[in-house]
Structure formats: C-alpha cells, structure tokens
Design a protein around this motif. Structure first.
Motif, PDB file in Angstrom:
ATOM      1  N   LEU A  81       0.833  -1.212   0.000  1.00 58.96           N
ATOM      2  CA  LEU A  81       0.000   0.000   0.000  1.00 58.96           C
ATOM      3  C   LEU A  81       0.863   1.256   0.000  1.00 58.96           C
ATOM      4  CD1 LEU A  81      -2.793   1.294   0.166  1.00 58.96           C
ATOM      5  CD2 LEU A  81      -2.671   1.084   2.667  1.00 58.96           C
ATOM      6  N   LEU A  82       1.922   1.248   0.826  1.00 69.50           N
ATOM      7  CA  LEU A  82       2.831   2.387   0.875  1.00 69.50           C
ATOM      8  C   LEU A  82       3.514   2.583  -0.480  1.00 69.50           C
ATOM      9  CD1 LEU A  82       4.387   4.572   2.432  1.00 69.50           C
ATOM     10  CD2 LEU A  82       6.013   2.794   3.127  1.00 69.50           C
ATOM     11  N   LYS A  83       3.984   1.481  -1.074  1.00 68.50           N
ATOM     12  CA  LYS A  83       4.651   1.561  -2.372  1.00 68.50           C
ATOM     13  C   LYS A  83       3.702   2.122  -3.435  1.00 68.50           C
ATOM     14  CE  LYS A  83       5.192  -2.174  -4.775  1.00 68.50           C
ATOM     15  NZ  LYS A  83       5.648  -3.515  -5.196  1.00 68.50           N
ATOM     16  N   ARG A  84       2.458   1.636  -3.404  1.00 66.18           N
ATOM     17  CA  ARG A  84       1.483   2.102  -4.393  1.00 66.18           C
ATOM     18  C   ARG A  84       1.273   3.608  -4.272  1.00 66.18           C
ATOM     19  NH1 ARG A  84      -1.786  -1.847  -3.725  1.00 66.18           N
ATOM     20  NH2 ARG A  84      -3.274  -0.924  -2.279  1.00 66.18           N
ATOM     21  N   ASN A  85       1.188   4.105  -3.043  1.00 66.15           N
ATOM     22  CA  ASN A  85       0.971   5.544  -2.839  1.00 66.15           C
ATOM     23  C   ASN A  85       2.190   6.363  -3.275  1.00 66.15           C
ATOM     24  OD1 ASN A  85      -1.602   5.173  -1.822  1.00 66.15           O
ATOM     25  ND2 ASN A  85      -0.906   4.998   0.296  1.00 66.15           N
ATOM     26  N   LEU A  86       3.396   5.837  -3.006  1.00 65.25           N
ATOM     27  CA  LEU A  86       4.613   6.564  -3.380  1.00 65.25           C
ATOM     28  C   LEU A  86       4.831   6.564  -4.891  1.00 65.25           C
ATOM     29  CD1 LEU A  86       7.055   5.311  -0.583  1.00 65.25           C
ATOM     30  CD2 LEU A  86       5.985   7.567  -0.783  1.00 65.25           C
ATOM     31  N   LEU A  87       4.428   5.467  -5.554  1.00 66.90           N
ATOM     32  CA  LEU A  87       4.642   5.371  -6.999  1.00 66.90           C
ATOM     33  C   LEU A  87       3.551   6.073  -7.813  1.00 66.90           C
ATOM     34  CD1 LEU A  87       5.769   1.649  -7.457  1.00 66.90           C
ATOM     35  CD2 LEU A  87       7.212   3.685  -7.511  1.00 66.90           C
ATOM     36  N   LYS A  88       2.442   6.370  -7.183  1.00 70.99           N
ATOM     37  CA  LYS A  88       1.295   6.918  -7.917  1.00 70.99           C
ATOM     38  C   LYS A  88       1.633   8.140  -8.768  1.00 70.99           C
ATOM     39  CE  LYS A  88      -3.546   8.209  -7.311  1.00 70.99           C
ATOM     40  NZ  LYS A  88      -4.656   8.412  -6.321  1.00 70.99           N
ATOM     41  N   PRO A  89       2.370   9.138  -8.243  1.00 70.60           N
ATOM     42  CA  PRO A  89       2.699  10.301  -9.096  1.00 70.60           C
ATOM     43  C   PRO A  89       3.529   9.923 -10.326  1.00 70.60           C
ATOM     44  CG  PRO A  89       3.096  10.803  -6.784  1.00 70.60           C
ATOM     45  CD  PRO A  89       2.863   9.324  -6.865  1.00 70.60           C
ATOM     46  N   LEU A  90       4.480   8.987 -10.155  1.00 74.23           N
ATOM     47  CA  LEU A  90       5.296   8.558 -11.291  1.00 74.23           C
ATOM     48  C   LEU A  90       4.465   7.785 -12.310  1.00 74.23           C
ATOM     49  CD1 LEU A  90       8.642   7.410  -9.608  1.00 74.23           C
ATOM     50  CD2 LEU A  90       8.302   9.353 -11.147  1.00 74.23           C
ATOM     51  N   ILE A  91       3.568   6.947 -11.824  1.00 75.71           N
ATOM     52  CA  ILE A  91       2.702   6.179 -12.729  1.00 75.71           C
ATOM     53  C   ILE A  91       1.877   7.119 -13.588  1.00 75.71           C
ATOM     54  CG2 ILE A  91       0.664   4.677 -12.767  1.00 75.71           C
ATOM     55  CD1 ILE A  91       1.886   3.219 -10.353  1.00 75.71           C
ATOM     56  N   GLU A  92       1.310   8.142 -12.962  1.00 72.10           N
ATOM     57  CA  GLU A  92       0.489   9.111 -13.709  1.00 72.10           C
ATOM     58  C   GLU A  92       1.330   9.888 -14.722  1.00 72.10           C
ATOM     59  OE1 GLU A  92      -1.253  11.416 -10.627  1.00 72.10           O
ATOM     60  OE2 GLU A  92      -2.784   9.915 -10.137  1.00 72.10           O
ATOM     61  N   LYS A  93       2.594  10.102 -14.392  1.00 67.88           N
ATOM     62  CA  LYS A  93       3.497  10.852 -15.269  1.00 67.88           C
ATOM     63  C   LYS A  93       3.941  10.021 -16.471  1.00 67.88           C
ATOM     64  CE  LYS A  93       7.987  13.258 -15.093  1.00 67.88           C
ATOM     65  NZ  LYS A  93       9.125  13.610 -14.189  1.00 67.88           N
ATOM     66  N   ILE A  94       4.155   8.721 -16.263  1.00 66.62           N
ATOM     67  CA  ILE A  94       4.739   7.860 -17.302  1.00 66.62           C
ATOM     68  C   ILE A  94       3.673   7.216 -18.185  1.00 66.62           C
ATOM     69  CG2 ILE A  94       6.075   5.734 -17.657  1.00 66.62           C
ATOM     70  CD1 ILE A  94       7.640   6.505 -15.103  1.00 66.62           C
ATOM     71  N   LYS A  95       2.537   6.856 -17.603  1.00 65.72           N
ATOM     72  CA  LYS A  95       1.491   6.185 -18.388  1.00 65.72           C
ATOM     73  C   LYS A  95       0.871   7.150 -19.383  1.00 65.72           C
ATOM     74  CE  LYS A  95      -2.481   4.910 -16.525  1.00 65.72           C
ATOM     75  NZ  LYS A  95      -3.477   4.122 -15.754  1.00 65.72           N
ATOM     76  N   ILE A  96       0.728   6.690 -20.641  1.00 68.34           N
ATOM     77  CA  ILE A  96       0.154   7.522 -21.695  1.00 68.34           C
ATOM     78  C   ILE A  96      -1.320   7.206 -21.893  1.00 68.34           C
ATOM     79  CG2 ILE A  96       0.226   8.066 -24.169  1.00 68.34           C
ATOM     80  CD1 ILE A  96       3.247   7.543 -24.050  1.00 68.34           C
ATOM     81  N   LYS A  97      -1.647   5.921 -22.040  1.00 74.05           N
ATOM     82  CA  LYS A  97      -3.041   5.536 -22.234  1.00 74.05           C
ATOM     83  C   LYS A  97      -3.224   4.077 -21.835  1.00 74.05           C
ATOM     84  CE  LYS A  97      -2.520   4.260 -27.123  1.00 74.05           C
ATOM     85  NZ  LYS A  97      -3.009   4.459 -28.490  1.00 74.05           N
TER      86      LYS A  97
END
Length: 455
Positions: free
Chosen positions: A229-245
C-alpha cells in the motif's frame, strides 16, 4: 475478553458493518463457520442473516451436512441458498481451484439477486499463516505474500472476514463452551492437497520450534500488505506521469521517462503497470529481469516478450506497452503460449505438472520423472506451446527427427496428435515433446544443465 466480545468490538470499528444490515454467511457446517453463524445470530447488531451453502459432493457425509444445515435454518427461520456441484462436473485436475471458483461465483450471484452487500467467511489466523507459507513455497514473489484482507471489494459487493485476528483454537473453545454442533471434514487430515500438507505437517513442525510462528507468519503477511500500500501511494505520481493511455487490450507508457528512473524504481513501476493491466497476475523475477534487459538495450529499439497467459511486453522506440491477445492463430503459425518460470511448478494445457529447475533448487520429496536439459546453446526464456508436425528435435547422433515421424513411430492415436505440448527456448529450439522425446545432448553435461521434472 471472550471471542464474542472481541468480535463485537471489531464490528464497532468496521465502517462497512452496520446494525440490522443484510449479510450473507458462507457456511460449510465445519466448526469455523458454525461459530461465525452462532456469533452473528447473537450479535447486538441484530443482523438480517442469510446462509449460503455449497455441497461439493467430495465425500460421503456431504448429504448429512446438507440435511443438517437445512434443518438448522428452518428452526432459526433463516434464508438458505444451496448450490450443488455434482461429481460428473468435477475436473480431473485442479479441483481445489475449481471448487473455489464454484463457491465464489455462487456467493456473488446470491448477493446480487437478493440485494445483500456483505459476504462473511470464517477464515482465521491459522488460515492466514498457512496461506503465507503456501505462497512463499509456490511463488517466491514478495508481493504474493500479502495477507488475506479482512474486508475487501468483491465484484460490486464486499467480503468481510471477522476471524482473521483469532486462532482456530479459540473458535474450537467457543464451539465447545456453547455446545455447538459441527461436522469434521475428514479429508482435512489427508495429505492429498497442498494446504493439508502445510497444515498437518509443516506448520506443526514450525510450531515445535516456536509456538508463536502462526502469529509471526500472519504479522509478516500484514506487513507485506502495508508495504504494498505504501509503495502504491509513493509510486502513484510517477505512474500518472509515465502512463500515456490504457484500454482493455493495451497499456502504453513513455519509455524515456521510465528510463530516467533508477533500475529498482523501473522494476517497481513495471510491476505496478502490469498489475494494473492484468488485474490478478504479477510479473515474476525472471520476467521482470527480461523486460529490464530489453528496455536498457540501446542496440535493440524494438522487441517483444511473451509473458504467458496471452500477455506480452513490447518495446517500440520511445514507447513501451503491455498487451494481451496480440496474435491470432493461423494454420502452421507457431504460438508461444506460456513463458516458463524457472524453479517453479507449472501446468500444461493438458493438465500435466512440470517444472524446470536448477539442480540446487530441486523440490524436496517429489516423486517425478527427471530429464536433464543442457544449458549449452540454450537461450532463455523458455516457453511451452503446441507441438507442430514439422517441429524437429535433436538426436544423440547430431541428426534431427520431426514430430510427425515420432508420432508415427510410437503409433500415437490421431486424436492425441494435435494435443502434444512442446518445451522450447526463445529461439524456438525444441527441448522436449511431452511424454514422447527429449533433446539429446552431444556432450557430457557435468552439471551444466537444468532438470525438467514431470509429475
């Protein structure tokens, strides 16, 4: 504080549980579920209780259990929903998973059809510890070791497991103190199933070493869940930045933005992307290493990796993508169905268990056929796919023999010939035709080999 008061205290802290709520209890007539039924009928929350019971027809006493729960619900004026799973519909292999799917699909139908929002099951702390150990042995994947969740989403409804913080012995003590009637499943004491061996053998041995081992395993599971859960929250901004569609068939990301991250972060991001795309499946260590190797290979701007079960990873210049079902089967076309994960048991489409192991990673006490596979000229990863008539396999004299000739020589029936499974490397070199023939090495192996186990 006794079990009843502890459960009532838990209910007061659980926001998804409300007084007079309609709830569905999964009852097997075993001691765990009969204790759960008794507690929730006596609860000060005055629940509107319904019962779901599945008759798996796996043992002789199942009819007596069914009659018992019918009479019990009549006396208590409870709604009872019964699912029968006759023997003729049981699969030859994988019956545990099939039975679980039958149960939970039935529970989902009952919840939906009767406008009930909460399903309760009687999983307890011992189940938590057993599940942890099973996953540790089977997968070797840290993320798989997460705990059974006390409350979680179940399709459009929710599952609540009120006993996860309590040992099974406390449930037995409650049942005896309150003179409950329950049925013992005699098959639980047989070691035909993996969970039974964990429960009857391994866990007892561990408890001889440390009486707190069940608590420790359960605590580790909970810590893994919290870390995820902690990892998911920390990675969330990067995921939103890298994912295109993302859609049902593809998740695409920006390769350059991904490669700016440290390799450790790359791995965690890729695992998160795949989990998001594939829902219930995880990338294992060998797969993630292959993906990282491809991504960081500047000499290879394009590439495709088969992840098994219809999923693929694609690198294409400035983009990366997870895709599914990108190939359509054509006559004569080679289909790589499933990537083989080293040092893990797997199953062919025909239900045969096998694994490719390092010699120092062999499972203990497994009665299996063993075949040595030379590492020389072998290119990982390995795959299993359908064997094709013109596939060839190396003989001991250096020559090759086609699959269709092997089938003729061994007089294999025509209806079986299109069901042959082949183990191949990433260059499509056939290493083994299941139950027929193995590739023959041209030199002594001296330990420079894998061992294929077949059971």
């Amino acid at each position: 504080m006794d079990l009843f008061k502890n459960v009532e205290l838990l209910l007061s802290k659980t926001k998804d549980v409300k007084p007079k709520q309609k709830i569905l209890l999964a009852v097997s007539t075993g001691v765990d579920s009969m204790v759960m039924l008794d507690i929730f009928l006596k609860s000060n929350y005055n629940f509107d209780v319904s019962i779901a019971y599945v008759n798996h027809h796996l043992r002789e006493q199942s009819e007596k259990e069914k009659e018992f729960i019918i009479e019990y619900c009549k006396k208590k004026n409870l709604n009872l929903y019964i699912k029968d799973w006759p023997k003729q519909f049981h699969p030859d292999t994988g019956i545990e998973e099939a039975a679980r799917n039958i149960r939970y699909n039935f529970f989902a139908d009952v919840l939906l059809e009767n406008q009930i929002d909460l399903l309760l099951t009687a999983h307890h702390k011992d189940d938590q510890a057993e599940t942890f150990l099973m996953k540790a042995i089977r997968s070797g994947n840290l993320e798989e070791l997460k705990a059974i969740e006390q409350i979680r989403q179940f399709k459009t409804k929710k599952i609540f497991r009120p006993f996860l913080n309590f040992r099974k012995q406390s449930l037995r003590n409650y049942a005896k103190k309150n003179q409950l009637i329950w049925f013992e499943d005699e098959s639980n004491y047989e070691n035909d199933f993996f969970r039974n061996r964990i429960r009857n053998n391994y866990m007892k041995e561990f408890e001889l070493e440390n009486s707190k081992v069940v608590d420790h395993f359960a605590n580790i599971s909970n810590q893994v869940q919290e870390m995820n859960l902690l990892k998911r929250n920390l990675l969330k901004p990067l995921i939103e930045k890298i994912k295109i569609k993302q859609n049902d068939s593809c998740l695409t990301g920006d390769l350059n933005k991904l490669l700016k991250q440290d390799e450790l972060i790359q791995k965690e991001l890729l695992k998160s992307f795949f989990k998001e795309f594939s829902f219930s499946k995880n990338l294992v260590v060998n797969q993630i290493n292959e993906v990282i190797k491809l991504l960081n290979n500047n000499l290879k701007p394009q590439g495709l990796i088969n992840l098994g079960n219809g999923f693929y990873f694609e690198k294409s210049y400035e983009f990366f993508a997870f895709k599914n079902n990108i190939f359509t089967e054509k006559k004569g076309q080679i289909q790589k169905n499933s990537m083989v994960v080293l040092n893990h048991w797997m199953t062919t489409d025909e239900g045969q268990s096998f694994g490719v192991f390092e010699p120092n990673q062999l499972p203990i006490n497994e009665d299996c056929q063993q075949i040595k596979i030379s590492k020389t000229d072998l290119t990982l990863p390995l795959f299993i796919r359908k064997g094709l008539p013109n596939d060839t396999i190396q003989l001991s004299n250096g020559g090759h023999q086609k699959l269709k000739r092997i089938l003729i020589n061994k007089k294999v029936k025509s209806e079986v010939r299109n069901k042959i499974t082949a183990l191949v490397d990433s260059k499509n070199d056939v290493l083994y035709f299941f139950n027929l023939k193995a590739k023959q090495p041209l030199h002594n192996l001296f330990g420079d080999y894998y061992i294929l186990l077949i059971r």
